[in-house]
Design a protein around this motif. Structure first.
Motif, PDB file in Angstrom:
ATOM      1  N   SER A  49       0.823  -1.207   0.000  1.00 47.31           N
ATOM      2  CA  SER A  49       0.000   0.000   0.000  1.00 47.31           C
ATOM      3  C   SER A  49       0.860   1.262   0.000  1.00 47.31           C
ATOM      4  CB  SER A  49      -0.935  -0.006   1.210  1.00 47.31           C
ATOM      5  OG  SER A  49      -1.723   1.146   1.230  1.00 47.31           O
ATOM      6  N   PHE A  50       1.889   1.295   0.842  1.00 48.24           N
ATOM      7  CA  PHE A  50       2.769   2.462   0.864  1.00 48.24           C
ATOM      8  C   PHE A  50       3.502   2.622  -0.464  1.00 48.24           C
ATOM      9  CE2 PHE A  50       2.324   2.614   5.498  1.00 48.24           C
ATOM     10  CZ  PHE A  50       2.297   3.980   5.704  1.00 48.24           C
ATOM     11  N   ALA A  51       3.990   1.528  -1.030  1.00 48.91           N
ATOM     12  CA  ALA A  51       4.690   1.600  -2.315  1.00 48.91           C
ATOM     13  C   ALA A  51       3.756   2.088  -3.413  1.00 48.91           C
ATOM     14  CB  ALA A  51       5.281   0.238  -2.674  1.00 48.91           C
ATOM     15  N   SER A  52       2.548   1.582  -3.423  1.00 55.29           N
ATOM     16  CA  SER A  52       1.573   1.982  -4.438  1.00 55.29           C
ATOM     17  C   SER A  52       1.222   3.454  -4.308  1.00 55.29           C
ATOM     18  CB  SER A  52       0.309   1.120  -4.305  1.00 55.29           C
ATOM     19  OG  SER A  52      -0.658   1.509  -5.229  1.00 55.29           O
ATOM     20  N   ARG A  53       1.013   3.901  -3.094  1.00 56.49           N
ATOM     21  CA  ARG A  53       0.657   5.303  -2.873  1.00 56.49           C
ATOM     22  C   ARG A  53       1.808   6.227  -3.246  1.00 56.49           C
ATOM     23  NH1 ARG A  53      -2.709   8.933  -3.555  1.00 56.49           N
ATOM     24  NH2 ARG A  53      -2.935  10.488  -1.933  1.00 56.49           N
ATOM     25  N   GLY A  63       2.988  16.621  -9.221  1.00 59.83           N
ATOM     26  CA  GLY A  63       4.400  17.003  -9.191  1.00 59.83           C
ATOM     27  C   GLY A  63       5.003  16.634  -7.853  1.00 59.83           C
ATOM     28  N   ALA A  64       6.202  16.114  -7.909  1.00 60.15           N
ATOM     29  CA  ALA A  64       6.863  15.674  -6.683  1.00 60.15           C
ATOM     30  C   ALA A  64       8.153  16.449  -6.493  1.00 60.15           C
ATOM     31  CB  ALA A  64       7.151  14.186  -6.763  1.00 60.15           C
ATOM     32  N   ASP A  65       8.452  16.764  -5.244  1.00 60.75           N
ATOM     33  CA  ASP A  65       9.724  17.416  -4.953  1.00 60.75           C
ATOM     34  C   ASP A  65      10.790  16.352  -4.680  1.00 60.75           C
ATOM     35  OD1 ASP A  65       9.236  16.489  -2.355  1.00 60.75           O
ATOM     36  OD2 ASP A  65       8.703  18.468  -1.579  1.00 60.75           O
ATOM     37  N   ASP A  66      12.010  16.798  -4.452  1.00 70.26           N
ATOM     38  CA  ASP A  66      13.127  15.871  -4.250  1.00 70.26           C
ATOM     39  C   ASP A  66      12.910  14.966  -3.046  1.00 70.26           C
ATOM     40  OD1 ASP A  66      14.419  16.918  -6.459  1.00 70.26           O
ATOM     41  OD2 ASP A  66      15.752  18.216  -5.283  1.00 70.26           O
ATOM     42  N   ASP A  67      12.331  15.503  -1.973  1.00 69.74           N
ATOM     43  CA  ASP A  67      12.102  14.695  -0.776  1.00 69.74           C
ATOM     44  C   ASP A  67      11.108  13.572  -1.059  1.00 69.74           C
ATOM     45  OD1 ASP A  67      12.378  14.120   2.114  1.00 69.74           O
ATOM     46  OD2 ASP A  67      10.260  14.718   2.160  1.00 69.74           O
ATOM     47  N   LEU A  68      10.018  13.879  -1.722  1.00 68.38           N
ATOM     48  CA  LEU A  68       9.027  12.848  -2.038  1.00 68.38           C
ATOM     49  C   LEU A  68       9.620  11.796  -2.970  1.00 68.38           C
ATOM     50  CD1 LEU A  68       6.234  11.649  -1.820  1.00 68.38           C
ATOM     51  CD2 LEU A  68       5.459  13.271  -3.568  1.00 68.38           C
ATOM     52  N   GLU A  69      10.412  12.229  -3.926  1.00 70.69           N
ATOM     53  CA  GLU A  69      11.053  11.269  -4.828  1.00 70.69           C
ATOM     54  C   GLU A  69      12.018  10.362  -4.070  1.00 70.69           C
ATOM     55  OE1 GLU A  69      12.693  13.394  -8.153  1.00 70.69           O
ATOM     56  OE2 GLU A  69      10.694  13.916  -8.920  1.00 70.69           O
ATOM     57  N   ALA A  70      12.716  10.907  -3.084  1.00 72.50           N
ATOM     58  CA  ALA A  70      13.618  10.099  -2.259  1.00 72.50           C
ATOM     59  C   ALA A  70      12.833   9.108  -1.409  1.00 72.50           C
ATOM     60  CB  ALA A  70      14.478  11.005  -1.376  1.00 72.50           C
ATOM     61  N   GLU A  72       9.922   7.829  -2.161  1.00 76.29           N
ATOM     62  CA  GLU A  72       9.420   6.797  -3.073  1.00 76.29           C
ATOM     63  C   GLU A  72      10.530   5.819  -3.441  1.00 76.29           C
ATOM     64  OE1 GLU A  72       8.168   5.423  -7.334  1.00 76.29           O
ATOM     65  OE2 GLU A  72       9.819   6.742  -6.825  1.00 76.29           O
ATOM     66  N   ALA A  73      11.729   6.327  -3.701  1.00 75.80           N
ATOM     67  CA  ALA A  73      12.852   5.451  -4.031  1.00 75.80           C
ATOM     68  C   ALA A  73      13.167   4.510  -2.873  1.00 75.80           C
ATOM     69  CB  ALA A  73      14.089   6.285  -4.397  1.00 75.80           C
ATOM     70  N   ARG A  74      13.110   5.025  -1.656  1.00 73.00           N
ATOM     71  CA  ARG A  74      13.408   4.185  -0.483  1.00 73.00           C
ATOM     72  C   ARG A  74      12.359   3.111  -0.281  1.00 73.00           C
ATOM     73  NH1 ARG A  74      16.326   1.056   2.053  1.00 73.00           N
ATOM     74  NH2 ARG A  74      16.379   1.178   4.307  1.00 73.00           N
ATOM     75  N   VAL A  75      11.081   3.448  -0.420  1.00 69.22           N
ATOM     76  CA  VAL A  75      10.050   2.431  -0.228  1.00 69.22           C
ATOM     77  C   VAL A  75      10.134   1.376  -1.329  1.00 69.22           C
ATOM     78  CG1 VAL A  75       8.032   3.440  -1.428  1.00 69.22           C
ATOM     79  CG2 VAL A  75       7.691   2.050   0.619  1.00 69.22           C
ATOM     80  N   MET A  76      10.552   1.778  -2.525  1.00 64.45           N
ATOM     81  CA  MET A  76      10.714   0.799  -3.597  1.00 64.45           C
ATOM     82  C   MET A  76      11.876  -0.148  -3.306  1.00 64.45           C
ATOM     83  SD  MET A  76       8.173   1.193  -5.448  1.00 64.45           S
ATOM     84  CE  MET A  76       6.921   2.442  -5.724  1.00 64.45           C
ATOM     85  N   ASP A  77      12.963   0.377  -2.702  1.00 62.21           N
ATOM     86  CA  ASP A  77      14.064  -0.492  -2.273  1.00 62.21           C
ATOM     87  C   ASP A  77      13.592  -1.486  -1.219  1.00 62.21           C
ATOM     88  OD1 ASP A  77      15.818   0.856  -3.973  1.00 62.21           O
ATOM     89  OD2 ASP A  77      16.695   2.077  -2.354  1.00 62.21           O
ATOM     90  N   LEU A  78      12.825  -0.993  -0.251  1.00 65.67           N
ATOM     91  CA  LEU A  78      12.305  -1.863   0.800  1.00 65.67           C
ATOM     92  C   LEU A  78      11.354  -2.905   0.227  1.00 65.67           C
ATOM     93  CD1 LEU A  78      11.704   0.884   3.497  1.00 65.67           C
ATOM     94  CD2 LEU A  78      13.473  -0.902   3.537  1.00 65.67           C
ATOM     95  N   PHE A  79      10.561  -2.506  -0.763  1.00 67.23           N
ATOM     96  CA  PHE A  79       9.643  -3.424  -1.432  1.00 67.23           C
ATOM     97  C   PHE A  79      10.433  -4.563  -2.078  1.00 67.23           C
ATOM     98  CE2 PHE A  79       7.184  -5.068  -4.931  1.00 67.23           C
ATOM     99  CZ  PHE A  79       5.870  -5.042  -4.487  1.00 67.23           C
ATOM    100  N   VAL A  85      11.334  -8.885  -5.903  1.00 67.40           N
ATOM    101  CA  VAL A  85      11.064  -8.353  -7.239  1.00 67.40           C
ATOM    102  C   VAL A  85      10.798  -6.864  -7.096  1.00 67.40           C
ATOM    103  CG1 VAL A  85      10.097 -10.503  -8.176  1.00 67.40           C
ATOM    104  CG2 VAL A  85       8.576  -8.835  -7.109  1.00 67.40           C
ATOM    105  N   THR A  86      10.950  -6.151  -8.204  1.00 66.62           N
ATOM    106  CA  THR A  86      10.646  -4.715  -8.165  1.00 66.62           C
ATOM    107  C   THR A  86       9.147  -4.505  -8.111  1.00 66.62           C
ATOM    108  OG1 THR A  86      10.495  -4.445 -10.556  1.00 66.62           O
ATOM    109  CG2 THR A  86      12.705  -4.215  -9.551  1.00 66.62           C
ATOM    110  N   PHE A  87       8.751  -3.305  -7.739  1.00 63.22           N
ATOM    111  CA  PHE A  87       7.338  -2.937  -7.734  1.00 63.22           C
ATOM    112  C   PHE A  87       6.752  -3.096  -9.135  1.00 63.22           C
ATOM    113  CE2 PHE A  87       3.960   0.291  -8.184  1.00 63.22           C
ATOM    114  CZ  PHE A  87       3.118  -0.075  -7.145  1.00 63.22           C
ATOM    115  N   GLY A  88       7.498  -2.664 -10.143  1.00 67.62           N
ATOM    116  CA  GLY A  88       7.042  -2.787 -11.528  1.00 67.62           C
ATOM    117  C   GLY A  88       6.844  -4.223 -11.952  1.00 67.62           C
ATOM    118  N   GLU A  89       7.783  -5.096 -11.555  1.00 64.04           N
ATOM    119  CA  GLU A  89       7.641  -6.518 -11.878  1.00 64.04           C
ATOM    120  C   GLU A  89       6.439  -7.131 -11.171  1.00 64.04           C
ATOM    121  OE1 GLU A  89      12.309  -7.730 -12.590  1.00 64.04           O
ATOM    122  OE2 GLU A  89      11.534  -7.619 -10.548  1.00 64.04           O
ATOM    123  N   ALA A  90       6.222  -6.735  -9.939  1.00 64.53           N
ATOM    124  CA  ALA A  90       5.121  -7.309  -9.155  1.00 64.53           C
ATOM    125  C   ALA A  90       3.761  -6.843  -9.644  1.00 64.53           C
ATOM    126  CB  ALA A  90       5.287  -6.946  -7.672  1.00 64.53           C
TER     127      ALA A  90
END
Length: 95
Positions: A49-53, A63-70, A72-79, A85-90
């Motif tokens: 849910s967090f990764a999807s959001r 539009g996302a700022d640098d903090d939001l992009e960071a 998102e990148a971190r939650v994708m790593d945790l995912f 698998v990556t979020f995209g693969e899943a």
């Protein structure tokens, strides 16, 4: 009719407080994989849910700022660490 559905309650704790969430136990059983515990299943759903959001906010929002992009990148790593698998693969949804 909905009162006839069994539920299960989970406790969530963090440094700044706690909460409880009650969900139909049949849904937990439905989305569990293999011999997962109920808590592991709910943990998977929370991370998904967090990764999807985060993905939505960064890639489909206003539009996302640098903090939001960071974030998102971190939650994708945790995912990927949790699911292997990556979020995209899943999800089949890649950018």
């Amino acid at each position: 009719m909905s009162d006839d559905v069994d539920t299960i309650t989970f406790s969530i704790e963090s440094e700044d407080g706690s909460d409880e969430i009650t969900v139909p136990s049949g849904l937990v059983d439905l989305v569990s994989e293999g011999d997962q515990t109920d808590a592991e299943t709910v943990g998977d759903v929370v991370l998904l849910s967090f990764a999807s959001r985060a993905h939505h906010l960064v890639h489909h929002g206003d539009g996302a700022d640098d903090d939001l992009e960071a974030q998102e990148a971190r939650v994708m790593d945790l995912f990927e660490e949790r699911f292997g698998v990556t979020f995209g693969e899943a999800t089949g949804h890649q950018h």
